[in-house]
Design an enzyme around this catalytic site. Sequence first.
Site, short mmCIF file in Angstrom:
data_model
loop_
_atom_site.label_atom_id
_atom_site.label_comp_id
_atom_site.label_asym_id
_atom_site.label_seq_id
_atom_site.Cartn_x
_atom_site.Cartn_y
_atom_site.Cartn_z
N ASN A 1 0.87 -1.19 0.00
CA ASN A 1 0.00 0.00 0.00
C ASN A 1 0.90 1.23 0.00
O ASN A 1 1.49 1.57 1.02
CB ASN A 1 -0.89 -0.03 1.25
CG ASN A 1 -1.68 1.24 1.43
OD1 ASN A 1 -1.82 2.03 0.50
ND2 ASN A 1 -2.21 1.43 2.63
N TRP A 2 0.99 1.87 -1.15
CA TRP A 2 1.91 3.02 -1.27
C TRP A 2 1.37 4.27 -0.57
O TRP A 2 2.10 5.23 -0.40
CB TRP A 2 2.14 3.37 -2.74
CG TRP A 2 2.90 2.36 -3.52
CD1 TRP A 2 3.33 1.12 -3.10
CD2 TRP A 2 3.35 2.49 -4.87
NE1 TRP A 2 3.99 0.48 -4.12
CE2 TRP A 2 4.02 1.30 -5.21
CE3 TRP A 2 3.23 3.49 -5.83
CZ2 TRP A 2 4.57 1.09 -6.47
CZ3 TRP A 2 3.78 3.30 -7.08
CH2 TRP A 2 4.45 2.10 -7.39
N LYS A 3 0.09 4.27 -0.25
CA LYS A 3 -0.56 5.46 0.32
C LYS A 3 -0.32 6.66 -0.61
O LYS A 3 -0.23 6.47 -1.83
CB LYS A 3 -0.05 5.73 1.73
CG LYS A 3 -0.06 4.47 2.60
CD LYS A 3 0.13 4.76 4.04
CE LYS A 3 0.29 3.46 4.79
NZ LYS A 3 0.15 3.58 6.20
N HIS B 1 -9.31 0.84 5.04
CA HIS B 1 -8.03 1.10 5.70
C HIS B 1 -8.27 2.07 6.86
O HIS B 1 -9.10 2.96 6.77
CB HIS B 1 -7.03 1.70 4.69
CG HIS B 1 -5.64 1.75 5.24
ND1 HIS B 1 -5.24 2.73 6.11
CD2 HIS B 1 -4.58 0.92 5.09
CE1 HIS B 1 -3.98 2.51 6.46
NE2 HIS B 1 -3.56 1.41 5.85
N GLU C 1 -6.74 4.56 7.85
CA GLU C 1 -6.60 5.99 7.53
C GLU C 1 -7.87 6.53 6.88
O GLU C 1 -8.23 7.69 7.07
CB GLU C 1 -5.35 6.21 6.65
CG GLU C 1 -4.08 6.06 7.47
CD GLU C 1 -2.88 5.51 6.72
OE1 GLU C 1 -2.84 5.58 5.48
OE2 GLU C 1 -1.96 5.00 7.40
N GLU D 1 -5.23 -5.23 10.66
CA GLU D 1 -4.22 -4.20 10.85
C GLU D 1 -4.48 -3.47 12.16
O GLU D 1 -5.30 -2.53 12.19
CB GLU D 1 -4.28 -3.19 9.70
CG GLU D 1 -4.01 -3.81 8.35
CD GLU D 1 -3.44 -2.78 7.39
OE1 GLU D 1 -2.29 -2.95 6.98
OE2 GLU D 1 -4.13 -1.80 7.08
N GLY E 1 2.43 2.21 10.78
CA GLY E 1 3.34 3.34 10.62
C GLY E 1 3.99 3.81 11.92
O GLY E 1 4.57 4.89 11.97
N SER F 1 3.56 -2.14 10.44
CA SER F 1 5.02 -2.08 10.63
C SER F 1 5.73 -3.39 10.32
O SER F 1 6.68 -3.78 11.00
CB SER F 1 5.36 -1.59 12.04
OG SER F 1 4.86 -0.29 12.24
N GLY G 1 2.83 -1.19 4.29
CA GLY G 1 2.83 0.23 3.98
C GLY G 1 4.23 0.71 3.68
O GLY G 1 4.77 0.51 2.58
C1 PEP Z 1 -0.70 0.00 6.06
O1 PEP Z 1 -0.84 1.20 5.89
O2 PEP Z 1 -1.53 -0.78 5.61
C2 PEP Z 1 0.46 -0.46 6.82
C3 PEP Z 1 0.48 -1.69 7.23
O3 PEP Z 1 1.45 0.47 7.02
P1 PEP Z 1 2.90 0.21 7.67
O4 PEP Z 1 3.41 -1.09 7.10
O5 PEP Z 1 3.71 1.38 7.27
O6 PEP Z 1 2.69 0.10 9.15
#
Ligand code: PEP
Length: 252
Positions: A9-11, A97, A99, A169, A175, A215, A236
């Site tokens: 997931n590049w966001k 998600h 966010e 998640e 993050g 993470s 992410g």
């Molecule tokens: C995500 O945004 O789905 C995610 C898992 O982010 P990160 O790996 O940066 O925690």
Amino acid sequence: MRKKIVAGNWKMNMELEEGLNLVKSINQYFTDKPSVRCEVIVCPPYIHLASVNQILKNGKVRAGAQNCASEKSGAYTGEVSAPMIKSTGAEYVIIGHSERRTYYNEDNRILNKKTILALGAGLKVIFCCGEVKEERESGKYFEVVRTQLEEGLFTLKPEEITNVVIAYEPVWAIGTGLTATPEQAQEMHEYIRSLIKGKYGSVIAENITILYGGSCKPSNAAEIFSKPDVDGGLIGGASLKKEDFIAIVEAV
Ligand code: PEP
């Protein structure tokens, strides 16, 4: 055997050229390595999807969007519909998600509507669920995830849920550098599978892919993915670096 998946997931990261360079190199790497049987998905920003799919046309990597509109078409300025995503050649869409839930107030009702539209457009859905820190600390995390799934997904018919991948998640791990322990991930994944079994029966429950996200990095991926109910990851930050993303896929 259920499908193993790693999705990046590049966001809201990557301008067009750097995104295309990343996709080219990841696609080349996995297309040259048939021994990697895990499905690899990249989820760039909408605006890059058509160009990314031109590159992925003949390769092994798939593409997905990070969101879709809650309406099919019409006067919704700035929105992107599920059929539009499908028309770029994308196969997946991430829905729910944290966010989107937090910054755009997307609740289970809207997410359910988006899921139905996405499946109707022929996309597969990566449906995210997970508790915030306070809910983990107060011991409410099973209840929170159960409600997210019941309200977001359990209106689906059995033939629809088979096109859904669930991503657990924990929001406190996204993050932040904090990761659920492999035991915490397994405990929740097993619980999610038991909910699917209760609603859709054991065949569907055994075949549904449940990803861990939060993470995940090369140093912790193998241990988390070694748990029996963890079928891969939604990644992410580490999906923006070719070497890290490849190492995570290879850890599955
Ligand atoms: C995500 O945004 O789905 C995610 C898992 O982010 P990160 O790996 O940066 O925690």
